[in-house]
Design a protein around this motif. Structure first.
Motif, short mmCIF file in Angstrom:
data_model
loop_
_atom_site.label_atom_id
_atom_site.label_comp_id
_atom_site.label_asym_id
_atom_site.label_seq_id
_atom_site.Cartn_x
_atom_site.Cartn_y
_atom_site.Cartn_z
N ASP A 173 13.90 -8.46 4.39
CA ASP A 173 12.47 -8.19 4.61
C ASP A 173 12.06 -8.29 6.08
OD1 ASP A 173 12.44 -10.91 5.07
OD2 ASP A 173 11.28 -11.43 3.28
N ASP A 174 13.03 -8.43 6.96
CA ASP A 174 12.78 -8.46 8.40
C ASP A 174 12.50 -7.03 8.88
OD1 ASP A 174 12.87 -8.58 11.15
OD2 ASP A 174 14.81 -9.58 11.28
N PRO A 175 11.27 -6.73 9.33
CA PRO A 175 10.96 -5.36 9.74
C PRO A 175 11.75 -4.86 10.94
CG PRO A 175 9.19 -6.87 10.36
CD PRO A 175 10.13 -7.65 9.49
N LYS A 230 16.38 -2.69 11.15
CA LYS A 230 16.37 -1.28 10.75
C LYS A 230 17.45 -0.51 11.52
CE LYS A 230 12.71 -1.80 8.14
NZ LYS A 230 12.81 -1.75 6.66
#
Length: 352
Positions: free
Chosen positions: A199-201, A204
């Motif tokens: 859930d770490d934005p 990516k």
């Protein structure tokens, strides 16, 4: 005289599956919530089911050995990736095997521990020496410890990120630093079986590491977020030369017809896969809040599971099957897969 076997295989043990597998085989698991194996609680997407139905009449024919269509949709789903960067396999386990067996014989493989039990087994099969590095005191992944363990004998580093069974992870900038500091002749295998649940934005496009470095492979699976564990299909993203050599050693037709069509359909519907992962992330938080409220020790997780100090036998009394922590290096703990809402409600009820 019987044939002589390789002595390094003597220490290997036959894989012992979770209790739920044995109970299911005996027809004794129907009334239990099965939260042992980090599977998705939901079935395959409707698109994948439709693709499977459509493929059945062709089951008498061999599938595309090159797995061309699946490679194409994987490349399209990951910015900057060409089909020549894509590895495929019978689960991500085969991707790991094929990457490791490209390396010179012997030598060492460094990985955090406890982690995925396949890693030391692969080392034994390939005649390599495992170098497990203990997790940090807070169960964090030991980036500095990994680098300190690298020697001239090191062939590869395997980083399960997020890590199974702890659920802890390195942030993307930490992974990049690790990749930059490793010697160029040491292969970094980034095992991202659980990446959809991070859930770490800022975490990516980690696959770009394999496009920017000649010694990085990113391995992923359709067994978790895609809900296709029973079909055994995984993939990797790698530098073109490495992917080419991995295809040379891959067992012919290792990805069967059902796996190919279902994984392709699921990847094309990845927005729905993402929505399911979002549910898991939300209910993972709900479980962790419940563990905290019950004053239970647990390890904050970035996977689709949580490690909690609560006995598997106690869960079983409430009709819940979880993975026994002792088998994973955490005696007295349990690894609880995040299930559907009803299953997670049962977990919360069991600890209340």
């Amino acid at each position: 005289m019987p044939p002589t076997f390789r002595s390094e295989l003597d220490s290997l043990k036959t894989y012992v599956p979770p209790k739920s597998w044995r109970m299911a085989a005996e027809g004794r698991a129907d009334d239990y919530a099965k939260l042992t194996s980090n599977e998705l609680a939901f079935g395959p997407l409707p698109e994948a089911e439709a693709a499977l139905t459509g493929a059945l009449p062709r089951a008498n024919r061999y599938p595309d050995s090159h797995v061309s269509r699946l490679r194409q949709v994987i490349a399209e789903a990951n910015a900057g990736v060409e089909t020549t960067n894509v590895m495929v396999g019978n689960g991500s386990s085969e991707v790991l095997l094929n990457a490791l067996q490209l390396l010179p014989a012997g030598g060492e493989v460094v990985f955090p521990w406890p982690s995925f039990s396949l890693y030391p087994m692969l080392c034994a099969v390939l005649g390599m020496t495992p170098r497990p590095i203990p997790l940090e005191e807070d169960n964090g992944l030991p980036a500095e410890g990994i680098l300190s363990a690298v020697t001239q004998e090191t062939r590869a580093v395997i980083l399960c990120n997020p890590n199974n069974p702890s659920g802890t992870y390195l942030k993307l900038d930490e992974v990049k630093s690790l990749a930059e500091e490793l010697p160029e002749d040491v292969l970094l295998i980034l095992d991202e079986a659980y990446v959809e649940f991070v859930d770490d934005p800022l975490y990516k496009d980690s696959h770009a590491l394999a496009l920017e470095n000649e010694n990085v492979v990113v391995a992923r699976t359709f067994s978790k977020a895609h809900g296709l564990a029973g079909l055994r299909v995984g993939y990797g993203i790698a530098p073109e030369r490495l992917a080419d050599y991995a295809e040379r050693v891959r067992f012919p037709v290792s990805v069967n017809l059902a796996a190919q069509v279902a994984a392709t359909a699921s990847m094309l519907a990845r927005e729905k896969v993402g929505a399911r992962a979002e549910f898991v992330i939300r209910d993972r938080g709900r479980l962790q809040r419940a563990f905290e409220a019950a004053n239970l020790d647990f390890i904050p997780s970035q996977g689709n599971f949580v490690m909690v100090r609560f006995g598997a036998d106690e869960f079983e009394k409430s009709g819940i099957l979880v993975r026994e922590g002792a088998a994973l290096g955490y005696p007295g703990w349990s690894r609880v897969t995040v299930g559907n809402k009803e299953e997670n409600d049962r977990v919360i009820g069991a600890i209340s």
